[in-house]
Design an enzyme around this catalytic site. Structure first.
Site, PDB file in Angstrom:
ATOM      1  N   TYR A 165       0.837  -1.212   0.000  1.00 37.60           N
ATOM      2  CA  TYR A 165       0.000   0.000   0.000  1.00 37.60           C
ATOM      3  C   TYR A 165       0.872   1.262   0.000  1.00 37.60           C
ATOM      4  O   TYR A 165       0.598   2.226  -0.726  1.00 37.60           O
ATOM      5  CB  TYR A 165      -0.899  -0.070   1.240  1.00 37.60           C
ATOM      6  CG  TYR A 165      -1.885   1.051   1.413  1.00 37.60           C
ATOM      7  CD1 TYR A 165      -3.028   1.138   0.619  1.00 37.60           C
ATOM      8  CD2 TYR A 165      -1.688   2.015   2.403  1.00 37.60           C
ATOM      9  CE1 TYR A 165      -3.953   2.158   0.805  1.00 37.60           C
ATOM     10  CE2 TYR A 165      -2.602   3.034   2.606  1.00 37.60           C
ATOM     11  CZ  TYR A 165      -3.727   3.104   1.806  1.00 37.60           C
ATOM     12  OH  TYR A 165      -4.633   4.122   1.996  1.00 37.60           O
ATOM     13  N   LYS A 169       0.766   4.041  -2.839  1.00 36.29           N
ATOM     14  CA  LYS A 169       0.291   5.383  -2.493  1.00 36.29           C
ATOM     15  C   LYS A 169       1.326   6.452  -2.808  1.00 36.29           C
ATOM     16  O   LYS A 169       0.982   7.548  -3.252  1.00 36.29           O
ATOM     17  CB  LYS A 169      -0.118   5.432  -1.015  1.00 36.29           C
ATOM     18  CG  LYS A 169      -1.468   4.784  -0.751  1.00 36.29           C
ATOM     19  CD  LYS A 169      -2.493   5.239  -1.763  1.00 36.29           C
ATOM     20  CE  LYS A 169      -3.897   5.236  -1.263  1.00 36.29           C
ATOM     21  NZ  LYS A 169      -4.853   5.629  -2.327  1.00 36.29           N
TER      22      LYS A 169
HETATM   23  P1  NAD Z   1     -13.408   3.016   1.843  1.00 34.94           P
HETATM   24  O1  NAD Z   1     -13.085   1.561   1.873  1.00 34.94           O
HETATM   25  O2  NAD Z   1     -14.547   3.494   2.666  1.00 34.94           O
HETATM   26  O3  NAD Z   1     -13.663   3.518   0.360  1.00 34.94           O
HETATM   27  C1  NAD Z   1     -12.980   3.025  -0.751  1.00 34.94           C
HETATM   28  C2  NAD Z   1     -14.006   2.708  -1.812  1.00 34.94           C
HETATM   29  O4  NAD Z   1     -13.314   2.304  -3.002  1.00 34.94           O
HETATM   30  C3  NAD Z   1     -14.923   1.548  -1.419  1.00 34.94           C
HETATM   31  O5  NAD Z   1     -16.276   1.958  -1.500  1.00 34.94           O
HETATM   32  C4  NAD Z   1     -14.581   0.453  -2.413  1.00 34.94           C
HETATM   33  O6  NAD Z   1     -15.682  -0.368  -2.774  1.00 34.94           O
HETATM   34  C5  NAD Z   1     -14.061   1.246  -3.588  1.00 34.94           C
HETATM   35  N1  NAD Z   1     -13.176   0.449  -4.436  1.00 34.94           N
HETATM   36  C6  NAD Z   1     -12.189  -0.374  -4.036  1.00 34.94           C
HETATM   37  N2  NAD Z   1     -11.586  -0.946  -5.094  1.00 34.94           N
HETATM   38  C7  NAD Z   1     -12.212  -0.449  -6.194  1.00 34.94           C
HETATM   39  C8  NAD Z   1     -12.027  -0.650  -7.589  1.00 34.94           C
HETATM   40  N3  NAD Z   1     -11.096  -1.485  -8.046  1.00 34.94           N
HETATM   41  N4  NAD Z   1     -12.818   0.011  -8.444  1.00 34.94           N
HETATM   42  C9  NAD Z   1     -13.793   0.855  -7.985  1.00 34.94           C
HETATM   43  N5  NAD Z   1     -14.011   1.080  -6.663  1.00 34.94           N
HETATM   44  C10 NAD Z   1     -13.226   0.441  -5.785  1.00 34.94           C
HETATM   45  O7  NAD Z   1     -12.070   3.771   2.264  1.00 34.94           O
HETATM   46  P2  NAD Z   1     -11.728   5.327   2.430  1.00 34.94           P
HETATM   47  O8  NAD Z   1     -11.054   5.458   3.734  1.00 34.94           O
HETATM   48  O9  NAD Z   1     -12.880   6.189   2.120  1.00 34.94           O
HETATM   49  O10 NAD Z   1     -10.585   5.483   1.323  1.00 34.94           O
HETATM   50  C11 NAD Z   1     -10.673   6.348   0.215  1.00 34.94           C
HETATM   51  C12 NAD Z   1      -9.269   6.595  -0.329  1.00 34.94           C
HETATM   52  O11 NAD Z   1      -8.491   7.294   0.643  1.00 34.94           O
HETATM   53  C13 NAD Z   1      -8.479   5.318  -0.640  1.00 34.94           C
HETATM   54  O12 NAD Z   1      -7.694   5.525  -1.792  1.00 34.94           O
HETATM   55  C14 NAD Z   1      -7.593   5.160   0.563  1.00 34.94           C
HETATM   56  O13 NAD Z   1      -6.435   4.403   0.271  1.00 34.94           O
HETATM   57  C15 NAD Z   1      -7.289   6.600   0.871  1.00 34.94           C
HETATM   58  N6  NAD Z   1      -6.843   6.862   2.234  1.00 34.94           N
HETATM   59  C16 NAD Z   1      -7.724   6.785   3.264  1.00 34.94           C
HETATM   60  C17 NAD Z   1      -7.267   7.053   4.554  1.00 34.94           C
HETATM   61  C18 NAD Z   1      -8.188   7.049   5.734  1.00 34.94           C
HETATM   62  O14 NAD Z   1      -7.746   7.430   6.830  1.00 34.94           O
HETATM   63  N7  NAD Z   1      -9.446   6.660   5.580  1.00 34.94           N
HETATM   64  C19 NAD Z   1      -5.915   7.351   4.765  1.00 34.94           C
HETATM   65  C20 NAD Z   1      -5.073   7.437   3.697  1.00 34.94           C
HETATM   66  C21 NAD Z   1      -5.548   7.195   2.425  1.00 34.94           C
END
Ligand code: NAD
Length: 306
Positions: A165, A169
């Site tokens: 990851y 990222k």
């Molecule tokens: P989340 O799991 O709630 O949302 C991610 C969404 O992406 C899900 O609804 C999932 O079904 C969808 N998804 C996954 N693979 C997919 C694909 N191949 N095609 C289409 N849709 C797909 O998680 P989140 O926390 O809302 O994360 C959103 C973004 O932020 C991600 O890229 C995550 O890596 C990044 N991020 C989140 C955090 C955090 O603290 N939540 C921290 C750093 C980075």
């Protein structure tokens, strides 16, 4: 930038992974401010297992119930062409792409399998590339585009059990910085965010009292500003944001040590100057390789090694 309420009337915003978490917060916001929104999500677990249309459908229903315009798309982000085609078919244009979809396959490096590595690369790296690649010709032709990529603190700083990851990222930083350079003359502005928010991704790794102050909605203002037409210059930047705090990040260069072409290119000569290699007392903030070359030019004027 103007301080009045930001609106996106007549614009089309594509949000990948908008069936929940941060993506849902972005999608509902843009729709509430007049945009036509493509809510992409293939469903499935946070580990990338399973799938279905329910997650995207629910967000679209919510948006429509509130009087907004949205359409669902259930493609995997690696099928970026189909996602962008949904925007073109339904709304005739694309103005903003938010590469947000993501999954986790956390496991120590020792135990990592190729599948854990490959799937993470596929969703985060290939997926972001495919969606941006499909949107790019439209952005160029209309001389307008706003791209937001999603990195992570794991990528910026490393994180135990997340080497797949983290690698994926941080790739978003290099990818987006380059698109920012290539897009500039076409008014395509590209920025990267490293968010922290309560979602199913963080639900098991952070305590409830911390999650309470990390609402996904609190990341929205930054994305809203970067994606808005009134942003005419912010591009190629990295932002950390979460819990209402937004801050830009940049590279910092230490004073450094210079070895010269007078037979002093030895490890011992470097060791003598090691303090300079990590001396951040007078930092510089490089933004490209030209800065390094400039530094070398300057260095040629310095006296030889003592
Ligand atoms: P989340 O799991 O709630 O949302 C991610 C969404 O992406 C899900 O609804 C999932 O079904 C969808 N998804 C996954 N693979 C997919 C694909 N191949 N095609 C289409 N849709 C797909 O998680 P989140 O926390 O809302 O994360 C959103 C973004 O932020 C991600 O890229 C995550 O890596 C990044 N991020 C989140 C955090 C955090 O603290 N939540 C921290 C750093 C980075």
């Amino acid at each position: 930038m103007a301080a009045q309420q930001l609106r996106y009337d007549g614009q089309t915003v594509v949000v990948t992974g908008a069936g929940g978490g941060l993506g849902k917060a972005y999608a509902t916001f843009f729709a509430s401010r007049g945009a036509n929104v493509v809510v992409n999500d293939l469903g499935g677990s946070f580990k990338g297992e399973g799938g279905g249309s329910a997650a995207a459908d629910k967000v679209v229903e919510e948006i429509r119930a509130a009087g907004g315009n949205a359409v669902a798309n259930y493609d995997d982000v690696v099928n970026g062409e189909a996602i962008i085609a949904t925007a073109i078919k339904n709304y005739g244009r694309i103005d903003v792409l938010i590469n947000n979809a993501g999954i986790l396959r956390d496991i120590s490096f020792k135990n990592m399998k190729d599948q854990d590595w490959d799937l993470i690369m596929k969703v985060h790296v290939v997926g972001a590339y495919k969606c941006a690649r499909a949107a790019w010709p439209y952005f160029r032709k209309q001389k307008y585009g706003r791209l937001i990529s999603t990195a992570s603190a794991a990528g910026l700083f490393g994180s135990f059990g997340q080497c797949n990851y983290s690698a994926a990222k941080l790739s978003q930083v290099g990818f987006t910085e380059t698109l920012a350079k290539e897009g500039l003359k076409y008014n395509i502005l590209c920025n990267v965010i490293a968010p922290i928010a309560a979602s199913r991704m963080t639900a098991t790794v952070m305590p409830p009292e911390v999650l309470d102050v990390l609402k996904p909605e609190w990341v929205v203002p930054l994305v809203a500003v970067l994606a808005h037409p009134s942003n005419e210059s912010e591009t190629g930047s990295i932002f950390e944001c979460g819990g209402g705090h937004m801050a830009k990040l940049r590279w910092e260069r230490a004073k450094g040590a210079l070895l010269r072409a007078d037979d002093s290119f030895t490890p011992a000569a470097l060791l003598k100057k090691w303090d300079g290699v990590s001396d951040f007392s007078e930092p510089e903030y490089p933004t490209g390789v030209a800065d390094f070359m400039g530094l070398l030019e300057q260095a040629q004027k310095l006296p030889p090694n003592p």
